[in-house]
Design a protein around this motif. Structure first.
Motif: not given
Length: 215
Positions: A5, A8, A11, A33, A35, A118-119, A122-123, A125-126
């Motif tokens: 991560r 990327t 965030k 991760e 961030y 983390l999941a 991710d959700r 941010f998506l």
């Protein structure tokens, strides 16, 4: 070894918890991760930080804290237009219905599993990226429709404009010496000609706007 991560765009997450050890654990996991992480020990400190201009993409919010608890923070955040849109993940060891019913974008029970955290991020941010994409598509569609309207308006104006300019020129030539320079008729014709040229410039600008470009 670095997390995949980390390559990327970074965030930012604001961890708000009165337990220093928990703040450190969250920070270690999130930084690994990729961030950016900041932390505050209570809701009041978090509000002061955010209102001071600090950037946070998501708030990880404990509920049971001194000075200002999570419920109080969330109420103040929602009432502040500059902060209301920041997603909140509530975390708490409180098993009551009051805790689970917190008005937040997600709720996790302590102890928090790193994978679940983390999941959840991710959700969120998506979901935000999808909303931003939807907004861009709406804006693109709006501009496309506006360009079509602009082209139509320019076309409708251009033809009668050409007739008026041609006839005004004919009137000016027909007057000849009967309307001396500087007289009221010549002045009126000159002002009318300037107005028509201004309209022609506007039509040209409309056509330029409606014509698609690489930009």
């Amino acid at each position: 070894m670095s997390s995949p991560r980390a390559a990327t765009a970074r965030k930012s997450v604001l961890v708000v918890d009165d337990d220093a050890d928990i703040r450190e654990i969250f920070a270690d996991v999130l930084r690994y991760e990729g961030y950016e992480v900041a932390s505050c020990e209570n809701g009041r400190a978090a509000l002061d930080r955010l209102r001071g201009g600090a950037r946070s993409d998501v708030i990880l919010l404990d509920l049971m804290m001194p000075v200002m608890d999570g419920w109080q923070f969330r109420l103040a955040q929602k009432n502040d237009p500059s902060l209301a849109q920041i997603p909140v993940v509530a975390v708490s060891a409180d098993r009551t219905a009051k805790a689970a019913a917190i008005d937040a974008d997600a709720y996790l029970s302590k102890p928090v599993d790193a994978g679940a955290l983390l999941a959840t991020l991710d959700r969120l941010f998506l979901a935000r990226e999808r909303e931003q994409l939807r907004a861009r598509l709406v804006e693109t569609d709006r501009l496309s429709s506006l360009g079509t309207v602009a082209a139509s308006v320019a076309h409708e104006i251009n033809n009668p404009l050409a007739y008026v300019i041609a006839n005004l020129d004919l009137v000016a030539r027909s007057l000849g010496e009967s309307a001396p320079e500087g007289g009221p008729i010549r002045n009126a014709l000159g002002h009318a000609s300037q107005g028509l040229e201004r309209i022609r410039t506007i039509v040209h600008d409309l056509r330029t706007f409606s014509r698609p470009t690489d930009d």
